[in-house]
Design a protein around this motif. Structure first.
Motif, PDB file in Angstrom:
ATOM      1  N   GLY A  60      50.009  20.725  35.620  1.00 50.42           N
ATOM      2  CA  GLY A  60      50.669  21.269  34.900  1.00 50.42           C
ATOM      3  C   GLY A  60      51.989  20.680  34.560  1.00 50.42           C
ATOM      4  N   THR A  94      46.435  23.918  24.292  1.00 47.25           N
ATOM      5  CA  THR A  94      46.175  25.547  23.802  1.00 47.25           C
ATOM      6  C   THR A  94      46.505  26.238  22.452  1.00 47.25           C
ATOM      7  OG1 THR A  94      46.782  26.306  25.701  1.00 47.25           O
ATOM      8  CG2 THR A  94      44.962  25.183  25.956  1.00 47.25           C
ATOM      9  N   ARG A 110      41.237  29.555  25.173  1.00 43.16           N
ATOM     10  CA  ARG A 110      41.410  28.781  26.140  1.00 43.16           C
ATOM     11  C   ARG A 110      40.778  28.789  27.072  1.00 43.16           C
ATOM     12  NH1 ARG A 110      46.564  31.873  26.321  1.00 43.16           N
ATOM     13  NH2 ARG A 110      47.055  31.327  28.580  1.00 43.16           N
ATOM     14  N   ARG A 111      40.305  30.537  27.492  1.00 43.77           N
ATOM     15  CA  ARG A 111      39.297  30.379  29.521  1.00 43.77           C
ATOM     16  C   ARG A 111      38.554  29.604  28.971  1.00 43.77           C
ATOM     17  NH1 ARG A 111      37.003  35.584  28.934  1.00 43.77           N
ATOM     18  NH2 ARG A 111      35.110  33.774  28.523  1.00 43.77           N
ATOM     19  N   TRP A 136      40.041  25.955  29.702  1.00 45.10           N
ATOM     20  CA  TRP A 136      40.095  26.209  31.151  1.00 45.10           C
ATOM     21  C   TRP A 136      38.705  25.479  32.006  1.00 45.10           C
ATOM     22  CZ3 TRP A 136      44.198  23.947  34.461  1.00 45.10           C
ATOM     23  CH2 TRP A 136      45.420  24.290  32.996  1.00 45.10           C
ATOM     24  N   GLU A 137      38.170  26.064  31.960  1.00 45.68           N
ATOM     25  CA  GLU A 137      36.775  25.755  32.820  1.00 45.68           C
ATOM     26  C   GLU A 137      36.800  24.423  32.718  1.00 45.68           C
ATOM     27  OE1 GLU A 137      34.849  28.151  34.297  1.00 45.68           O
ATOM     28  OE2 GLU A 137      36.969  29.455  33.946  1.00 45.68           O
ATOM     29  N   LEU A 174      38.119  22.083  32.022  1.00 46.56           N
ATOM     30  CA  LEU A 174      39.520  21.153  32.617  1.00 46.56           C
ATOM     31  C   LEU A 174      38.831  20.621  34.105  1.00 46.56           C
ATOM     32  CD1 LEU A 174      42.687  21.349  31.264  1.00 46.56           C
ATOM     33  CD2 LEU A 174      40.960  19.943  30.524  1.00 46.56           C
ATOM     34  N   HIS A 175      38.805  21.825  34.854  1.00 44.40           N
ATOM     35  CA  HIS A 175      38.184  22.259  35.852  1.00 44.40           C
ATOM     36  C   HIS A 175      36.787  21.455  36.222  1.00 44.40           C
ATOM     37  CE1 HIS A 175      40.942  24.458  37.613  1.00 44.40           C
ATOM     38  NE2 HIS A 175      41.358  24.862  36.926  1.00 44.40           N
ATOM     39  N   THR A 184      51.979  22.725  29.174  1.00 40.17           N
ATOM     40  CA  THR A 184      51.438  23.929  28.626  1.00 40.17           C
ATOM     41  C   THR A 184      53.155  25.320  28.267  1.00 40.17           C
ATOM     42  OG1 THR A 184      50.025  26.148  28.853  1.00 40.17           O
ATOM     43  CG2 THR A 184      51.066  24.557  30.486  1.00 40.17           C
ATOM     44  N   GLU A 195      47.785  29.721  32.414  1.00 33.00           N
ATOM     45  CA  GLU A 195      48.038  27.975  32.628  1.00 33.00           C
ATOM     46  C   GLU A 195      47.877  27.382  33.515  1.00 33.00           C
ATOM     47  OE1 GLU A 195      47.534  26.692  28.642  1.00 33.00           O
ATOM     48  OE2 GLU A 195      45.915  28.005  28.126  1.00 33.00           O
ATOM     49  N   ARG A 230      46.704  28.112  36.878  1.00 34.30           N
ATOM     50  CA  ARG A 230      45.064  27.741  37.380  1.00 34.30           C
ATOM     51  C   ARG A 230      45.369  25.663  37.369  1.00 34.30           C
ATOM     52  NH1 ARG A 230      41.311  29.985  32.502  1.00 34.30           N
ATOM     53  NH2 ARG A 230      40.381  28.806  35.174  1.00 34.30           N
ATOM     54  N   CYS A 231      46.749  24.842  37.621  1.00 30.57           N
ATOM     55  CA  CYS A 231      46.865  24.012  37.764  1.00 30.57           C
ATOM     56  C   CYS A 231      46.745  23.578  39.298  1.00 30.57           C
ATOM     57  CB  CYS A 231      48.650  23.489  36.988  1.00 30.57           C
ATOM     58  SG  CYS A 231      48.200  23.503  34.969  1.00 30.57           S
TER      59      CYS A 231
END
Lengths: 379, 314
Positions: B39, B166, B174-175, B178-179, B181-182, B195, B200, B203-204
Motif C-alpha cells: 500500500g 478505488t 471496493r470490497r 480488494w477480494e 487483489l488478494h 490509496t 484499504e 488490507r495491505c
C-alpha cells in the motif's frame, strides 16, 4: 457600481480572468500577433494578380534584325523573362508541358523574307493557359508589341510597309485551356484545398484528443511505438481523403465539365501522395499542440499560406521570389501543378516528376519532426 | 523475465523528481517483494503518482535508480511496459469504444496469442460479459474500474501498479476489488496500490507513507504503528470540540482528532499524556479509556510533523 443588476466589479472580474487565461495560452497569443503580420505580408507583398517576368522560351528559325527587335520589345514590356532559346517547336511544347516556361515565341523560317515581300507572315506565341489569370494581361500585350515594333523598325525604303494594316500577324495559341475558362483552373485546384483543410484538421485533433481525454497516458504505458501510433492514426483518413477526392472529381467531370486529358490512375496516385503528405502535417501539428483548440488554430495558420501561395488563388509566377520559395515548400503547390498537369495538359510521368519528388520527400521530413516531438514519457 | 530479478518485484533507491523548482519526489526508496500487496499512502500532491510513473518508465527520474521485475526503470522502460500492468488514476480507456473493443485493442497492442479467447475469458472472469457491448462512456465508476483492472491484467503481468484504483467507487465495489487483489496476490502477482482509504491500507501486506515527496514510513501496519511509539486515549462525552481546543498544547498532548462521537488524543510521552488527560476529565461526565493507536492516528501524526519539517520549504 450597479446599474440594472449589472455589477461592474463582477464584470471586471470576468475581464481579468480572460486576460490571465489568454496570457497563459502561448499559442493563441502567438496567433494574435502572428496572423495579422503574416496576412499583411502575404496579401500586401506576395500577391499580384498582374504577374510579370514570366519565363519565356524562344524558338527562332529566322534570326534577323527584326526578330531581335521583337524579342527586345517583349523584354521591355516586363511581362516576359527570356530564359533561352530552344531548337524546335516540339522542344517548346515539351517545356510548356513540364511547366518550365509560360510562353514560347516561335519565329518561323523565312519570316523576314515574307515580311519584306509584304506577305504578312505570322509570329506564333504559345501560352500555357491553364491559369487564365496568369496569362491574360501578357497575351493582350503581345499584339500591341507587334504594332510598336513595326512602327519603329520599318524605316527608309521599308516605311511603305508601315501603313494602316500591320505587316505581320501575331497569332496566339492558348494551350490546355483555349477558352480561358477559369473553372478549369479553379475546380482541380479546389481538390487540393479541400483535402488540405479536412485532412490537417482531422488528424490535427487526433493526438490532442488522446491527450485531453487522458488516454495518452494509457497509450504511453503500453509497448506501442510512436511511429506505430502516428502512422496507425493516419490510415483511416487516407481512405476518407480518397473518398473526398472522388466526389470532387465526379463534380469536376459532370458539373463543371473539366477536361480529363490525363489518366485516372495518375490522378489517384497524385491524390494519394498529396493526402499522405498532408496527413503528416496534421499529425505533426497535433503532437505540437497542447489541446484541441490550439490544434485548430495551427491548422488555420497552416491553411492560410497554402491558399495564398500555392498558385490556387493567385498566379504563382506573379509572386516575388521569396514567396515562391515558401510556396515551393508547400505540398499544395506541387499537387496543384500535378492535378492541373494531368487533367488539363495530359502530362506524363516525366513531365510530372519535378512535382512528384517534393511530395515524396515532404512527408518523410515532416514525420521525422513529428517523431522528435512525440514524447515517450510524460516528462 | 530476468533470471536474477530475485525476491523483489520493485526495488528503487533514491528517486528524485523536480517539476520546475518543485521537488516533487525527494529520495524515495521502496522494496516490494513478489506476491506482496504493497500500500502506497499519502495525501494529495504528495508524490505518489509521480513515484509510480517513474517506476513504470513514464517519467525519467532526475536522480536515483532501480528495477521493476528485474528491469532497469531508466534504460529498460520498454521491457517494463511489457511486463507490468499500470492502472492510471484517471480512467484512461476509450469512452467511445465498447468494453470488448477496449479489451480487444489492448490485447492487440500487446500482441497476445489467441486474442479472441483471451478477451472472452477476461470478460467472463471479471463479470463484464453481460456488458461487453456497452459503450465505456456510459458505465458507472465501479464498472469502469473493473474494466481498467481487466485491461491492465490482459497481458498477464507479474506486477500491478495501481494508482488510486478505488477513488470514487462505492464500498461494495471496493470490497469486491480488494477480494480480487488478494486472489491475484495469492497467484504470485505483486501489487503496488496507492490509496487514501485507511481500511484499504489495513488490507495491505506492507505500507509506505509519503508526504511532501518524502517517504516517512515503510513496513507492515503493525511496524509502522509501533515505530511512532504513540499512546492513544479515547474520550467520549459532550462538547468534545471545546475539550479538544483546551487540550492542544498541554504537556504530553501531541494530537487530538475527532472520530465521530469520540475524541482520540495521542502523544509520545505516555505517562505525561495520561496525567494530563486524567486531570482534564476529573469532575466531569467525560469517559476516558486507553485505546490502540490506529494507522489513521499515526498517519495524521506523521502528516503534522512532516508539515512542520518540510511543508514550509517545498
Amino acid at each position: 457600481m450597479k446599474w440594472r443588476g449589472f455589477s461592474v466589479a463582477r464584470w471586471w472580474s470576468v475581464v481579468l480572468k480572460e486576460f490571465l487565461q489568454l496570457r497563459r495560452d502561448r499559442i493563441t497569443f502567438g496567433m494574435i500577433i502572428g496572423l495579422p503580420i503574416v496576412q499583411l505580408a502575404l496579401f500586401g507583398f506576395a500577391i499580384n494578380t498582374d504577374p510579370k517576368h514570366m519565363p519565356t522560351a524562344l524558338v527562332i528559325a529566322d534570326h534577323s534584325e527584326f526578330s531581335r527587335s521583337y524579342v527586345a520589345a517583349m523584354k521591355n514590356s516586363e511581362y516576359f523573362d527570356i530564359i533561352g532559346e530552344l531548337p524546335s517547336e516540339e522542344a517548346g511544347r515539351a517545356a510548356l508541358a513540364r511547366g518550365e516556361v509560360q510562353f514560347v515565341l516561335n519565329v518561323p523560317a523565312g519570316f523576314t523574307r515574307d515580311l519584306l515581300r509584304g506577305d504578312k507572315p505570322a509570329l506564333l506565341v504559345e501560352a500555357d493557359a491553364t491559369d487564365p489569370m496568369a496569362t491574360g494581361m501578357a497575351l493582350s500585350a503581345v499584339a500591341q508589341l507587334g504594332q510598336y515594333v513595326a512602327r519603329r523598325d520599318l524605316t527608309g525604303p521599308l516605311a511603305t510597309l508601315r501603313g494602316g494594316e500591320p505587316p505581320f500577324e501575331v497569332r496566339v495559341h492558348r494551350l490546355y485551356n483555349p477558352e480561358g475558362n477559369a473553372q478549369f483552373n479553379t475546380v482541380p485546384g479546389l481538390m487540393g484545398v479541400i483535402l488540405t483543410m479536412t485532412m490537417v484538421m482531422m488528424t490535427g485533433l487526433a493526438m490532442t484528443r488522446e491527450r485531453e481525454r487522458g488516454t495518452m497516458e494509457n497509450l504511453l504505458a503500453t509497448p506501442v511505438r510512436p511511429i506505430e501510433v502516428m502512422t496507425g492514426k493516419i490510415v483511416p483518413y487516407v481512405a476518407i481523403g480518397l473518398i473526398q477526392a472522388s466526389i470532387i472529381l465526379l463534380a469536376a467531370y459532370f458539373v463543371f465539365q473539366v477536361p480529363f486529358a490525363g489518366s485516372l490512375i495518375a490522378i489517384y496516385l497524385a491524390a494519394l501522395l498529396f493526402i499522405a503528405a498532408t496527413l503528416t502535417v496534421g499529425i505533426t501539428l497535433s503532437s505540437l499542440a497542447q489541446n484541441q483548440l490550439q490544434a485548430m488554430q495551427l491548422t488555420m495558420f497552416y491553411f492560410l499560406p497554402n491558399i495564398l501561395l500555392s498558385g490556387f488563388m493567385f498566379p504563382f509566377r506573379g509572386m516575388p521570389q521569396w514567396a515562391q520559395y515558401i510556396g515551393n515548400v508547400l505540398p499544395l503547390t506541387h499537387f496543384n501543378r500535378l492535378i492541373r498537369g494531368i487533367l488539363l495538359k495530359g502530362s506524363g510521368w516525366a513531365d510530372l516528376w519535378p512535382s512528384i519528388w517534393p511530395l515524396l520527400l515532404f512527408p518523410v521530413v515532416v514525420m521525422g519532426i513529428a517523431l522528435r516531438f512525440y514524447r515517450r514519457t510524460l516528462d | 523475465m530476468n533470471a536474477d530479478a530475485g525476491e523483489l518485484a520493485i526495488d528503487v533507491r533514491g528517486l528524485h523528481k523536480h517539476f520546475g523548482d518543485k521537488h516533487v519526489v525527494n529520495d524515495v526508496s521502496l522494496q516490494v517483494r513478489r506476491g506482496e500487496i504493497f500500500g502506497f499512502l499519502g495525501p494529495n500532491g504528495s508524490g505518489k503518482t509521480t513515484s509510480i510513473r517513474m517506476m513504470c518508465g513514464l517519467l525519467t527520474p532526475d536522480a536515483g535508480s532501480g528495477t521493476c521485475m528485474g528491469y532497469d526503470i531508466v534504460r529498460q522502460a520498454d521491457e517494463i511496459k511489457r511486463h507490468v500492468g499500470y492502472m492510471t488514476q484517471k480512467f484512461s480507456y476509450w469512452e467511445d469504444l465498447t468494453i470488448r473493443e477496449n479489451l480487444d485493442f489492448v490485447a492487440r497492442i500487446y500482441e497476445m496469442p489467441e486474442r479472441r479467447a483471451l478477451v472472452d475469458r477476461t470478460l467472463e472472469e471479471l463479470g463484464l460479459a453481460s456488458r461487453a457491448e456497452q459503450l465505456t462512456g456510459s458505465l458507472s465508476g465501479g464498472w469502469k474500474q473493473r474494466l481498467a483492472l481487466a485491461a491492465c491484467l490482459l497481458h498477464q503481468p507479474k506486477l500491478l501498479l495501481l494508482d488510486e484504483p478505488t477513488a470514487g467507487v462505492d464500498p461494495t465495489a471496493r470490497r469486491d476489488f480488494w477480494e480480487e487483489l488478494h486472489t491475484l496476490a495469492a497467484r504470485g502477482i505483486s501489487v503496488l496500490v496507492s490509496t487514501h482509504y485507511m481500511d484499504e491500507a489495513e488490507r495491505c501486506h506492507k505500507l509506505a507513507y509519503i508526504a511532501y515527496g518524502r517517504l516517512l514510513a515503510q513496513g507492515t501496519a503493525a511496524e509502522v504503528i509501533a515505530r511512532q511509539n504513540l499512546s492513544t486515549w479515547t474520550i467520549e462525552g459532550d462538547d468534545l470540540m471545546a475539550l479538544s481546543q483546551r487540550l492542544r498544547g498541554q504537556p504530553g498532548v501531541d494530537q487530538t482528532v475527532a472520530f465521530g462521537a469520540a475524541l482520540h488524543v495521542s502523544g509520545r510521552d505516555g505517562a505525561q499524556l495520561e496525567t494530563t488527560l486524567r486531570d482534564a476529565v476529573a469532575g466531569s461526565s467525560l469517559r476516558l479509556a486507553p485505546a490502540d493507536t490506529s494507522l489513521e492516528d499515526v498517519f495524521i501524526y506523521m502528516m503534522g510533523r512532516s508539515a512542520d519539517n518540510f511543508g514550509a520549504q517545498s
